[in-house]
Design a protein around this motif. Structure first.
Motif, PDB file in Angstrom:
ATOM      1  N   ARG A   1      40.717  39.414  46.423  1.00 12.97           N
ATOM      2  CA  ARG A   1      40.283  40.334  45.957  1.00 12.97           C
ATOM      3  C   ARG A   1      40.398  41.520  46.388  1.00 12.97           C
ATOM      4  O   ARG A   1      40.345  42.701  45.730  1.00 12.97           O
ATOM      5  N   ARG A   2      40.809  41.740  47.530  1.00 15.65           N
ATOM      6  CA  ARG A   2      41.037  43.173  48.143  1.00 15.65           C
ATOM      7  C   ARG A   2      42.396  43.865  47.814  1.00 15.65           C
ATOM      8  O   ARG A   2      42.435  45.111  48.207  1.00 15.65           O
ATOM      9  N   GLU A   3      43.151  43.022  47.121  1.00  8.85           N
ATOM     10  CA  GLU A   3      44.349  43.577  46.779  1.00  8.85           C
ATOM     11  C   GLU A   3      45.251  44.231  48.009  1.00  8.85           C
ATOM     12  O   GLU A   3      45.537  43.813  48.872  1.00  8.85           O
TER      13      GLU A   3
ATOM     14  N   ASP B   1      30.908  43.560  46.232  1.00  8.89           N
ATOM     15  CA  ASP B   1      32.268  43.807  45.771  1.00  8.89           C
ATOM     16  C   ASP B   1      32.275  44.996  45.066  1.00  8.89           C
ATOM     17  O   ASP B   1      33.581  45.400  45.152  1.00  8.89           O
ATOM     18  N   SER B   2      31.507  45.574  44.341  1.00 10.32           N
ATOM     19  CA  SER B   2      31.578  46.992  43.839  1.00 10.32           C
ATOM     20  C   SER B   2      31.836  47.895  45.088  1.00 10.32           C
ATOM     21  O   SER B   2      32.426  49.011  44.831  1.00 10.32           O
TER      22      SER B   2
ATOM     23  N   SER C   1      43.088  38.173  42.275  1.00 12.39           N
ATOM     24  CA  SER C   1      42.147  39.262  42.727  1.00 12.39           C
ATOM     25  C   SER C   1      41.363  39.257  41.361  1.00 12.39           C
ATOM     26  O   SER C   1      40.550  40.346  41.212  1.00 12.39           O
TER      27      SER C   1
ATOM     28  N   GLY D   1      34.003  47.499  47.441  1.00 13.39           N
ATOM     29  CA  GLY D   1      35.166  46.960  47.815  1.00 13.39           C
ATOM     30  C   GLY D   1      35.133  45.938  49.368  1.00 13.39           C
ATOM     31  O   GLY D   1      35.842  46.131  50.167  1.00 13.39           O
TER      32      GLY D   1
ATOM     33  N   SER E   1      34.022  42.505  49.363  1.00 13.16           N
ATOM     34  CA  SER E   1      34.240  41.299  49.149  1.00 13.16           C
ATOM     35  C   SER E   1      35.094  40.501  50.353  1.00 13.16           C
ATOM     36  O   SER E   1      36.133  41.238  51.112  1.00 13.16           O
TER      37      SER E   1
ATOM     38  N   ASN F   1      35.833  37.476  41.442  1.00  8.19           N
ATOM     39  CA  ASN F   1      35.082  38.025  42.798  1.00  8.19           C
ATOM     40  C   ASN F   1      34.645  36.838  43.531  1.00  8.19           C
ATOM     41  O   ASN F   1      33.691  35.969  43.178  1.00  8.19           O
TER      42      ASN F   1
ATOM     43  N   GLN G   1      44.425  47.134  49.415  1.00  6.90           N
ATOM     44  CA  GLN G   1      43.205  47.815  50.248  1.00  6.90           C
ATOM     45  C   GLN G   1      43.864  47.699  51.620  1.00  6.90           C
ATOM     46  O   GLN G   1      43.527  48.569  52.412  1.00  6.90           O
TER      47      GLN G   1
END
Length: 873
Positions: free
Chosen positions: A681-683, A443-444, A582, A446, A448, A585, A685
């Motif tokens: 989570r990826r919003e 996740d850190s 989002s 990006g 996930s 995680n 992106q």
């Protein structure tokens, strides 16, 4: 010859006390057998659990309708197709309020025309209802939403107790709703048709509720259970919901406090699929959803079932929720179960007075869909405690038996057992902690949701690392104990005993805490105890690796059961993580589920890799598989989460114009833009090719304005408000007006309260946000809305939030607010009032449509224009 003399105490020169007999060899197997041992369990899962999980019955066709009470899946499927062809059915739209109502009435009229009139009576009522209830931080208010209600009764029945069967026919924006919830509407219609045409008496009338507003906050079911003329007679219910329609429906809630219900499910369900674990997870709030079940329980105080279709939730609430994703066997499966359950409950003597049978919760689960188990919570406690205590006693007997056949005392062996227990606790921490760490690291960076489309990556990303962590500590320990004065086979048994101690402790403590799904651990413990008892009785316990045969065989059933139960969530949670927002995680949840699967399935199996030479090769292989999976997830297209049509990315946004009016009527702000509510989570992106220049996060606005100064649509928009995004654009002209009129302002007799009368008009979906000034001790003492909500306001910084849905009735709405102030000075600002109108049936202006066309093919868009106006009075 005594038993000790029978033992040969040398195993290939390694240590003085190795167990070796002519009855069974303790020689380790070749290293590759360790890998084959793990692969055996994988093959067992894919050859038994997967086929049984997805097994569906053969669909019955119309020509097989012999009047003997069979659910005809092909006919129900055709009904679903006709309903699906209406298209999206949003509450307040013509499709929902006119077309679908007419469709249902025509279907019911056809059923009535072919009914056995000498046996049954059928009554139909179209309810138009208004009311409100509190949901999350909102007041859900509804005006003129519709229900189609049918009561089927046996002619000679005198029962005043009714069974309620419910599903909803409305959908979310853009979705034709084949699985949510057209599937269950078609199922109900076919159940009604079969019952009305079968010479089969039932004592209690059955009320079929086709409710027209669930998606906007379970409003129509609230209107029925609190206001309809038949509601007070409903003593139990079956709620039918959909979250994907590609397989079997699951019972994920029942009761509460009515375990007798599961007895009828056991007797009637042809294809059982249910688990207490689902109920406890759902009610914990881990799944961001709710159903009409809560409404019936909370406001009707009646017990019931919550059924749901849940496979292939990727299409839920999207334009891809069409009939072509639903196999015919799925509707046959649901129909068979629901029809038989309705018949069973409609003849149940408990229905006469269900409150008399209100006791504890039920423990319920099916085994691979082949058999259904159920018992009361009290019985479950007895079973759990008994399993834990018996296991501890058997471990004690086994340890003393080892002492009798070795040169170590029972106390010395107990010390080894304690050491191994510590090692196993470390292994448990590793098994849970390594996948969690991987989830955090992924996740850190990006990355996930890399499993979202390629779910098999879960094996390498989380299951193999968990198994690696579970195996590593015991492997290292046994390697360091090569010259121990305890025979290796005894040492291996002590390792299993230490795991049994941990499981026993969990069973006893979780039972005491009230966790009913601990039954999963109890099953594991029972089968371990059975194998241990048999090994002790047959003396296999003391001869080489002979005991492993019974032990491995005893683990087959627990393995199948545990993997089956956890697979339910590993199958459904990836899809849910694509719409859970989002803020959190989702890989954390997937990693925990994967670790649970590993621990439950391999806790009593992982130590056995030490039976083979070079167990480090097995452990290294797990590490290698994990490394390959991480590479695929991070550096290849396989790890990209989304796929067009099958695994789309949900993009939810509004085309907003927001206008802030000050106390003197002047406009301090007039802006337009796109307001995004990120669904995963990826919003933003993955929004490749979309121009997001100038976008900002909404969190800063939430610190300045009431409710962020934005038209937060419902509880999910409120919950995600700090993670939203605002993208400015040129001025938006809403499709029509949303207006707030101050009709009058009157100071009441006590001179400390002033009444404001308002009229609001606009589209069928409106929001009101109300926030008194805090610095002048201003309070709202009365209003037109719910008194319960007034007395229990949302937690600061949230304001009062009233979500208003109009069905067949359209705005305007008139309401009043009584504002009190100790000083009686009402010629200053007293409160803020925000009004938002949502035009869900509009695609927006030309610029909005052009902007929507820039999104990539893997997205599904849900968007609409809205107008937000904030006033100060």
């Amino acid at each position: 010859m005594d038993d000790k003399a029978f033992l040969i105490t040398n195993e290939h020169g390694k240590g003085p006390f190795r167990l070796y007999t002519t009855k069974g060899s303790s020689t380790k197997g070749p290293w590759y057998c360790g890998i084959m041992f793990l692969l055996f369990w994988a093959v067992l899962f894919f050859s038994i659990v997967i086929p049984l999980f997805f097994r569906l019955p053969t669909v019955l066709h119309a020509e097989e309708d012999s009047g003997k009470g069979k659910f005809i899946g092909e006919r129900a499927y055709k009904t679903l197709n006709d309903l699906n062809n209406i298209g999206p059915r949003v509450t307040g739209s013509n499709a929902n309020e006119v077309d679908t109502i007419n469709f249902l009435l025509n279907e019911i009229e056809d059923i009535k025309a072919n009914m056995l009139e000498e046996y049954f009576t059928l009554e139909t009522d179209v309810q138009i209802t208004s009311g409100s209830h509190i949901y999350s931080s909102l007041l859900e208010m509804y005006q003129g939403v519709q229900n189609v209600v049918v009561k089927l009764s046996s002619k000679n029945s005198t029962s005043e107790s009714y069974l309620l069967v419910n599903s909803h026919f409305d959908t979310v924006l853009t979705s034709p709703g084949a699985s949510d919830d057209g599937f269950m509407v078609a199922t109900m219609l076919e159940v009604l048709r079969v019952m009305a045409r079968t010479e089969k008496y039932f004592e209690h009338p059955v009320v079929f509720l086709f409710n027209g507003d669930e998606e906007m906050g379970m409003q129509a079911s609230h209107g029925f259970i609190t206001q309809h003329k038949w509601a007070k007679n409903c003593k139990a219910f079956i709620n039918l919901e959909g979250a994907g329609g590609a397989g079997r429906e699951i019972v994920f809630q029942t009761g509460p406090y009515h375990p007798w219900l599961t007895n009828y499910y056991k007797k009637s369900a042809k294809h059982p699929f249910a688990t207490t674990l689902a109920e406890e997870i759902f009610q914990s709030g881990l799944i961001p959803s709710d159903t009409d079940y809560r409404i019936f329980v909370q406001y009707g105080d009646i017990p019931g079932f919550d059924f749901a279709q849940m496979i292939n939730g990727y299409v839920l609430h999207s334009k891809y929720d069409r009939i072509d994703v639903i196999p015919r066997g799925a509707i046959q499966n649901s129909g068979d179960n629901v029809l038989e359950l309705v018949w069973a409950l409609s003849n149940a003597p408990e229905m006469r007075e269900t409150n008399a049978y209100r006791t504890g919760h039920a423990v319920f689960f099916d085994f691979l869909g082949l058999y259904f188990f159920n018992y009361t919570e009290d019985t479950g406690k007895i079973l759990n405690y008994s399993a834990g205590v018996v296991t501890l006693l058997l471990i004690l007997v086994s340890t003393c038996r080892m002492s009798a056949f070795s040169n170590l005392s029972c106390c010395q062996l107990m010390q080894r057992l304690i050491i191994l227990s510590v090692i196993q606790i470390i292994a448990l921490v590793f098994a849970m902690g390594i996948p969690l760490t991987i989830a955090y690291v992924i996740d850190s960076f990006g990355l996930s949701l890399s499993y979202f489309s390629s779910t098999y990556l879960i094996i390498g990303l989380y299951i193999c690392p968990s198994l690696f962590g579970l195996s590593l500590p015991t492997m290292i320990y046994y390697q360091l104990q090569q010259n121990s004065n305890v025979s290796f086979t005894y040492h291996l048994q002590l390792g299993l005993h230490s795991w049994a101690l941990i499981v026993s402790g969990l069973v006893l403590s979780l039972t005491e805490y009230g966790i009913r799904s601990v039954y999963i651990l109890t099953i594991i413990l029972v089968f371990y105890s059975i194998s241990l008892a048999l090994n002790l009785l047959t003396t296999f316990h003391d001869f080489g690796y002979n005991w492993t045969c019974l032990h491995i065989c005893s683990q087959v059933i627990p393995f199948l059961n545990s993997s089956y139960v956890i697979y339910i969530y590993l199958l459904t949670m990836p899809a849910i993580s694509g719409r859970s927002g989002s803020a959190s995680n989702p890989d954390i949840i997937i990693s925990v589920l994967s670790a649970l699967l590993t621990v439950l399935c391999f806790g009593f199996l992982a130590p056995l890799i030490n039976m083979f030479r070079r167990p480090s090769i097995v452990v290294f292989s797990l590490f290698l598989v994990s490394a390959i999976a991480m590479y695929l997830a991070s550096s290849t297209q396989i790890g990209f989460p989304y796929r067009p049509k099958t695994n789309p990315e949900r993009v939810l946004y509004q085309h907003v114009r927001k206008i802030f009016y000050e106390y003197d009527g002047s406009i301090s702000q007039d802006e337009s833009g796109y307001l995004f509510n990120f669904q995963d989570r990826r919003e933003d992106q993955p929004y490749t090719g979309v121009n997001l220049t100038g976008s900002t996060k909404t969190k800063s606005e939430c610190e300045k304005h009431m409710m962020c100064g934005l038209p937060l649509f419902d509880e999910r928009w409120v919950g995600n408000r700090l993670q939203g995004m605002w993208l400015p654009r040129e001025t938006i002209e809403p499709p029509s007006s949303t207006t707030l009129e101050l009709l009058n302002k009157t100071v009441l007799e006590n001179n400390k309260t002033v009444r404001f009368n308002f009229r609001v008009s606009g589209p069928p979906h409106l929001n009101l946000y109300i926030q008194p000034r805090e610095d002048d001790f201003v309070t709202i003492t009365d209003w037109s809305f719910s008194q319960d909500y007034l007395k229990n306001p949302p937690i600061t910084p949230l304001s009062y939030h009233i979500f208003i849905t109009f069905g067949i009735v359209k705005p305007p709405l008139e309401f009043f607010l009584d504002i009190s102030k100790p000083s009686g000075d009402f010629n200053v600002p007293l409160f803020q009032l925000g009004v938002s109108g949502h035009y869900l049936d509009d695609a927006g202006d030309t610029s909005s449509q052009k902007f929507a066309s820039t999104f990539p093919s893997h997205t599904v868009l849900i968007h609409w224009p809205s107008l937000y106006q904030r006033y100060i009075f």
